[in-house]
Design an enzyme around this catalytic site. Structure first.
Site, mmCIF file in Angstrom:
data_model
loop_
_atom_site.group_PDB
_atom_site.id
_atom_site.type_symbol
_atom_site.label_atom_id
_atom_site.label_comp_id
_atom_site.label_asym_id
_atom_site.label_seq_id
_atom_site.Cartn_x
_atom_site.Cartn_y
_atom_site.Cartn_z
ATOM 1 N N ASP A 99 0.844 -1.202 0.000
ATOM 2 C CA ASP A 99 0.000 0.000 0.000
ATOM 3 C C ASP A 99 0.874 1.245 0.000
ATOM 4 O OD1 ASP A 99 -2.085 -1.636 0.132
ATOM 5 O OD2 ASP A 99 -2.724 -1.106 2.171
ATOM 6 N N PHE A 122 2.308 1.941 -3.408
ATOM 7 C CA PHE A 122 1.216 2.371 -4.279
ATOM 8 C C PHE A 122 0.895 3.840 -4.000
ATOM 9 C CE2 PHE A 122 -3.140 2.966 -5.559
ATOM 10 C CZ PHE A 122 -3.229 2.254 -6.743
ATOM 11 N N ASP A 123 0.724 4.165 -2.713
ATOM 12 C CA ASP A 123 0.396 5.538 -2.340
ATOM 13 C C ASP A 123 1.484 6.513 -2.744
ATOM 14 O OD1 ASP A 123 -1.981 4.807 -1.354
ATOM 15 O OD2 ASP A 123 -1.372 4.792 0.758
ATOM 16 N N SER A 177 -35.744 -5.642 -16.058
ATOM 17 C CA SER A 177 -35.601 -6.364 -14.791
ATOM 18 C C SER A 177 -35.715 -7.852 -15.103
ATOM 19 C CB SER A 177 -36.615 -5.892 -13.758
ATOM 20 O OG SER A 177 -37.904 -5.959 -14.258
ATOM 21 N N LEU A 178 -35.807 -8.669 -14.089
ATOM 22 C CA LEU A 178 -35.833 -10.117 -14.311
ATOM 23 C C LEU A 178 -37.111 -10.700 -13.740
ATOM 24 C CD1 LEU A 178 -32.204 -11.118 -13.232
ATOM 25 C CD2 LEU A 178 -33.145 -11.325 -15.535
ATOM 26 N N GLU A 188 -25.509 -17.885 -12.749
ATOM 27 C CA GLU A 188 -24.707 -16.901 -12.017
ATOM 28 C C GLU A 188 -25.419 -16.626 -10.711
ATOM 29 O OE1 GLU A 188 -24.280 -13.254 -14.554
ATOM 30 O OE2 GLU A 188 -24.771 -14.721 -16.095
ATOM 31 N N LYS A 200 -27.108 -14.070 -8.084
ATOM 32 C CA LYS A 200 -27.777 -12.773 -8.243
ATOM 33 C C LYS A 200 -27.199 -11.839 -7.183
ATOM 34 C CE LYS A 200 -32.341 -10.867 -9.110
ATOM 35 N NZ LYS A 200 -32.372 -9.677 -8.265
ATOM 36 N N ASP A 214 -26.680 -8.644 -4.999
ATOM 37 C CA ASP A 214 -27.713 -7.776 -4.456
ATOM 38 C C ASP A 214 -27.184 -6.363 -4.225
ATOM 39 O OD1 ASP A 214 -30.258 -7.374 -3.724
ATOM 40 O OD2 ASP A 214 -30.125 -8.336 -1.763
ATOM 41 N N ARG A 238 -29.991 2.234 -13.377
ATOM 42 C CA ARG A 238 -31.087 1.686 -14.170
ATOM 43 C C ARG A 238 -32.268 2.671 -14.260
ATOM 44 N NH1 ARG A 238 -33.846 -4.080 -12.978
ATOM 45 N NH2 ARG A 238 -34.864 -2.999 -11.293
ATOM 46 N N GLU A 263 -23.514 -4.978 -11.338
ATOM 47 C CA GLU A 263 -24.178 -4.629 -10.093
ATOM 48 C C GLU A 263 -23.153 -3.976 -9.163
ATOM 49 O OE1 GLU A 263 -27.346 -5.405 -10.154
ATOM 50 O OE2 GLU A 263 -28.081 -5.426 -8.084
ATOM 51 N N TYR A 279 -22.149 -8.587 -15.226
ATOM 52 C CA TYR A 279 -22.921 -9.765 -15.626
ATOM 53 C C TYR A 279 -23.480 -9.715 -17.044
ATOM 54 C CZ TYR A 279 -26.704 -6.681 -14.098
ATOM 55 O OH TYR A 279 -27.527 -5.613 -13.942
ATOM 56 N N LYS A 336 -29.597 -18.092 -17.372
ATOM 57 C CA LYS A 336 -29.722 -17.458 -18.690
ATOM 58 C C LYS A 336 -29.529 -18.493 -19.787
ATOM 59 C CE LYS A 336 -27.887 -13.177 -16.838
ATOM 60 N NZ LYS A 336 -26.701 -12.374 -16.581
ATOM 61 N N LYS A 394 -35.131 -17.049 -6.617
ATOM 62 C CA LYS A 394 -34.865 -16.369 -5.342
ATOM 63 C C LYS A 394 -34.887 -17.353 -4.183
ATOM 64 C CE LYS A 394 -35.156 -11.695 -6.102
ATOM 65 N NZ LYS A 394 -36.006 -10.543 -5.950
ATOM 66 N N CYS A 448 -29.523 4.186 35.065
ATOM 67 C CA CYS A 448 -28.370 3.442 34.562
ATOM 68 C C CYS A 448 -28.263 2.080 35.263
ATOM 69 C CB CYS A 448 -27.104 4.258 34.801
ATOM 70 S SG CYS A 448 -25.607 3.353 34.368
ATOM 71 N N CYS A 503 -24.729 2.509 37.538
ATOM 72 C CA CYS A 503 -24.585 3.419 38.675
ATOM 73 C C CYS A 503 -25.926 3.893 39.220
ATOM 74 C CB CYS A 503 -23.718 4.606 38.293
ATOM 75 S SG CYS A 503 -24.504 5.697 37.099
ATOM 76 N N CYS A 530 -26.259 7.665 30.108
ATOM 77 C CA CYS A 530 -25.975 7.871 31.521
ATOM 78 C C CYS A 530 -24.992 9.033 31.551
ATOM 79 C CB CYS A 530 -25.332 6.630 32.144
ATOM 80 S SG CYS A 530 -24.564 6.977 33.741
ATOM 81 N N CYS A 548 -19.538 6.580 36.953
ATOM 82 C CA CYS A 548 -20.173 5.355 36.478
ATOM 83 C C CYS A 548 -19.058 4.379 36.057
ATOM 84 C CB CYS A 548 -21.084 5.684 35.296
ATOM 85 S SG CYS A 548 -21.998 4.275 34.674
HETATM 86 P P1 AMP Z 1 -34.986 -7.351 -10.071
HETATM 87 O O1 AMP Z 1 -34.396 -6.091 -9.548
HETATM 88 O O2 AMP Z 1 -35.466 -8.295 -9.009
HETATM 89 O O3 AMP Z 1 -35.949 -7.127 -11.183
HETATM 90 O O4 AMP Z 1 -33.761 -8.154 -10.719
HETATM 91 C C1 AMP Z 1 -33.108 -7.665 -11.848
HETATM 92 C C2 AMP Z 1 -31.794 -7.102 -11.454
HETATM 93 O O5 AMP Z 1 -30.970 -8.105 -10.903
HETATM 94 C C3 AMP Z 1 -31.010 -6.626 -12.628
HETATM 95 O O6 AMP Z 1 -31.396 -5.324 -12.997
HETATM 96 C C4 AMP Z 1 -29.607 -6.646 -12.104
HETATM 97 O O7 AMP Z 1 -29.303 -5.405 -11.540
HETATM 98 C C5 AMP Z 1 -29.635 -7.647 -10.968
HETATM 99 N N1 AMP Z 1 -28.688 -8.737 -11.116
HETATM 100 C C6 AMP Z 1 -27.885 -9.191 -10.125
HETATM 101 N N2 AMP Z 1 -27.123 -10.186 -10.521
HETATM 102 C C7 AMP Z 1 -27.409 -10.418 -11.812
HETATM 103 C C8 AMP Z 1 -26.912 -11.338 -12.773
HETATM 104 N N3 AMP Z 1 -25.989 -12.248 -12.459
HETATM 105 N N4 AMP Z 1 -27.433 -11.275 -14.010
HETATM 106 C C9 AMP Z 1 -28.391 -10.373 -14.322
HETATM 107 N N5 AMP Z 1 -28.893 -9.489 -13.464
HETATM 108 C C10 AMP Z 1 -28.409 -9.485 -12.207
HETATM 109 ZN ZN ZN Z 2 -24.105 4.971 34.846
#
Ligand code: AMP
Ligand code: ZN
Length: 669
Positions: free
Chosen positions: A34, A37-38, A83-84, A116, A118, A120, A139, A175, A227, A290, A314, A408, A411, A426, A432
């Site tokens: 580090d 690098f710094d 979305s999915l 893959e 998912k 979060d 998005r 993500e 992804y 997929k 899920k 408390c 005390c 307290c 105390c």
């Molecule tokens: P949802 O928000 O439940 O509609 O899920 C869709 C979102 O899942 C997508 O917009 C991505 O941001 C997210 N996501 C997370 N992991 C993946 C992945 N491996 N492939 C595709 N989407 C993903």
């Molecule tokens: Zn106390």
């Protein structure tokens, strides 16, 4: 160096730092410390700020933040972000497979899938032109999102420049997440600084993307897992191939992606990660399946909301119920009271849970829980589980209201609660016992004075015997005081005394953290120490001046002022002074020129090219002096955005010249 040499040096440093960055943040394999690098980054930064004509918004120096967003522009996606569709069972997945086979008009076709995890967090679309990152957009509603490019640039695992030569535009999606351990560190700091805690890693990640201060974003340790590649890439026309190409370009694509010849293998993947996902450094709530073949993907197309060629599975949130047996209360070193739920032991995600934090009285009221209630507990991003609800159907006449304590538990003194605080306190600070012992424990802790070999039992023993009343007494402890306590061996006592002595080398910023001012955590202590440079100038400073230090709000400033108004604290500080503890920030900056000799600067506001610390280092490196407050002796005020209004008035009154960051750089050119 002449200009063209400088330009070459800048370019090669950028390239080198980009490579090191890639190794460290994407490949997890670092071959540089580090420190080195710094040092390289600092050097590049210096060259860039002395030669502003070579500025490049994709230089690695731009990752540290320092820029303040004025808000986020809307940006239309070239390709819609979908979305999915979700499924929750194997049956759902089998139905999905049947459906897509039907659309393809071939019930016997063998479809290859990819699986893959998912991730979060918050989805992001990254755009590169000629290999350089030009935009990062959230998005949003799928058609229009927020342009958060300056914030995304601080994420070390996202390449600012792609590997290889590129003529064409390139778009990729991923993500933005925050690893669980970083999420917890942030919350620990927030707790110390009296700020409200973040709920979970996902919200923290998406909230961080919308912060105005890029420096704060860079501190949040965000990461990005990719992804989906929007563009066509060479090679076989599969999703799997695209992900491999993304890896080659320098992106972080988790290695757990697999190809599955049959849906049965998809089930195996799902099962494997059902429990294993809890060992990952980040949160996942499911699996994304997929269709691997891009030609089949095209044939399947999209519904109005999501692709037909992908689906998410899920996992059920792991929740169990148990009985709330009682609530106990802990006193912290600052006097803060934390209620803790004592539960009937129950197994959750592989561990036995007996306790859960309830944070404060408001939290208990919000949950509406009573003693003997059946409560639901869940493991979110945090290691410590939380109560998320109560089963009212199971409530019996045996339930009792939780009477929040008014005194408390240690005390017995009456607790106080200000409207601005979430917790009860307290306020019996100096008598105390739990607080006194807690403050000493904090003082010696690793991030503070780092005094090893002094356990809490020994501290208690020393306190009860009257050998120490507070941490400043540690420095006058004698061998005889300790040897009789807690069956300590001769060797351990000598070692402890040596460690106490060694702590006199700890730098001032850590000492400032160690003395335990409420709301002053590690980062805040550093900020204040770097700005004021000595305990005396902090003590002389007032509210109005303290709040001009970036990140110091009124709450922290007030707490600092109150701390030093207290005579007992001042006595402790004086005793630390007598013991030769570092209460001044030693000048560690190497002098590179005498250009600013006999020139006194005051630095105020938020800067764009350098951060405040770098600015101060540059002044001192050129033999200038930096002072915390404006006086007749001040030659220049270097002002950034949001310069404190009181400073402005004072500067005008004393006729001190105010210059910008750029003008300052001209001075030392
Ligand atoms: P949802 O928000 O439940 O509609 O899920 C869709 C979102 O899942 C997508 O917009 C991505 O941001 C997210 N996501 C997370 N992991 C993946 C992945 N491996 N492939 C595709 N989407 C993903
Ligand atoms: Zn106390």
């Amino acid at each position: 160096m002449n200009k063209s040499n400088i330009e070459n040096k800048i370019k090669s440093l950028r390239q080198e730092l980009n490579n090191l960055n890639y190794k460290y943040y994407v490949l997890d394999d670092s071959d540089v410390s580090d420190f080195d690098f710094d040092k390289k980054l600092k050097y590049l930064n210096q060259l860039e700020s002395e030669n502003i004509e070579f500025f490049d918004e994709n230089s690695p120096t731009q990752r540290v933040g320092g820029y303040i967003n004025k808000g986020f522009k809307n940006s239309k996606h070239l390709n819609r972000m979908y979305s999915l569709d979700n499924t929750y069972s194997k049956e759902d997945l089998l139905d999905w497979e049947k459906k897509i086979k039907k659309i393809l008009g071939n019930d016997d076709i063998e479809i290859e899938y990819t699986c893959e995890l998912k991730y979060d967090g918050a989805s992001i679309n990254l755009k590169y032109e000629k290999g350089k990152l030009v935009s990062a957009v959230t998005r949003g509603d799928g058609t229009i999102g927020d342009d958060v490019t300056s914030n995304v640039k601080t994420i070390r695992s996202i390449p600012l420049v792609l590997n290889g030569e590129h003529k064409d535009d390139f778009e990729i999606r991923g993500e933005i997440i925050i690893p669980i351990s970083d999420f917890e560190n942030i919350n620990t700091l927030r707790e110390q600084e009296g700020k409200e805690l973040f709920k979970n890693p996902r919200n923290t990640a998406s909230g961080s993307l919308k912060l105005l201060d890029t420096t704060e974003v860079s501190r949040r340790k965000l990461d990005c897992l990719l992804y989906h590649v929007v563009e066509e890439v060479g090679g076989d026309r599969t999703h799997f191939n695209k992900l491999n190409k993304a890896k080659e370009l320098g992106f972080k694509v988790p290695k757990d992606v697999v190809k599955c010849k049959k849906i049965k293998e998809v089930f195996e993947f799902i099962q494997k990660w059902e429990t294993k996902r809890h060992d990952l450094p980040y949160e996942t709530d499911g699996v994304v399946v997929k269709v691997n073949d891009l030609n089949l993907q095209t044939e399947l197309g999209f519904t109005s909301k999501s692709p037909r060629w992908a689906i998410s599975y899920k996992y059920k949130a792991e929740q169990v119920f148990t009985k709330l047996k009682s609530v106990s209360y802990q006193v912290g070193r600052t006097g803060a009271i934390t209620p803790v739920a004592n539960l009937e032991p129950v197994e959750l995600a592989g561990t036995v849970v007996k306790r859960a934090s309830l944070h404060n009285e408001e939290q208990i009221r919000k949950l509406g829980i009573k003693i003997n209630d059946t409560v639901f507990i869940e493991k979110g991003g945090e290691i410590i589980p939380k109560i998320v609800g109560v089963d009212l159907d199971k409530r019996t006449e045996l339930t009792e209201n939780i009477n929040y304590i008014s005194n408390c538990p240690d005390c017995g003194s009456l607790l106080s609660k200000k409207d601005t605080d979430a917790k009860h306190y307290c306020i019996n600070t100096y008598t105390c016992t739990t607080q006194i012992i807690g403050r000493i424990e904090h003082f010696i802790s690793r991030k503070a004075m780092n005094i090893d070999g002094l356990g809490v039992e020994t501290i208690k023993g020393l306190y009860e015997k009257g050998c120490i009343n507070n941490f400043s007494d540690l420095y006058t402890l004698k061998y005889e005081d300790i040897i009789n306590i807690d069956r300590m061996a001769d060797k351990s006592v000598k070692k402890l005394l040596k460690n106490i002595e060694l702590s006199k080398n700890i730098t001032f910023d850590k000492v400032l953290y160690a003395i335990g001012i409420r709301h002053v955590g590690v980062t805040v202590a550093k900020k204040i120490a770097n700005n004021y440079r000595s305990i005396d100038s902090i003590m002389k400073s007032g509210m109005e001046e303290l709040v001009t230090v970036d990140e110091i709000g009124e709450k922290i400033a007030k707490s600092v002022v109150e701390y030093f108004e207290n005579k007992e604290n001042v006595d402790i500080i004086n005793k630390l002074k007598d013991s030769k503890i570092n209460l001044i920030l030693e000048d560690e900056v190497e002098k590179i020129s005498k250009k600013l000799e006999n020139t006194v600067f005051v630095v105020s506001g938020v800067f764009t090219i350098m951060d405040r610390k770098e600015l101060i280092d540059t002044i001192e490196g050129n033999s200038g002096k930096v002072s915390g407050s404006i006086s007749k002796k001040t030659d220049y005020i270097v002002a950034g955005d949001n310069m404190g209004p009181s400073k402005k008035i004072k500067a005008d009154k004393l006729d001190v010249k105010i210059i910008s960051e750029i003008e300052f750089l001209e001075l030392i050119k």
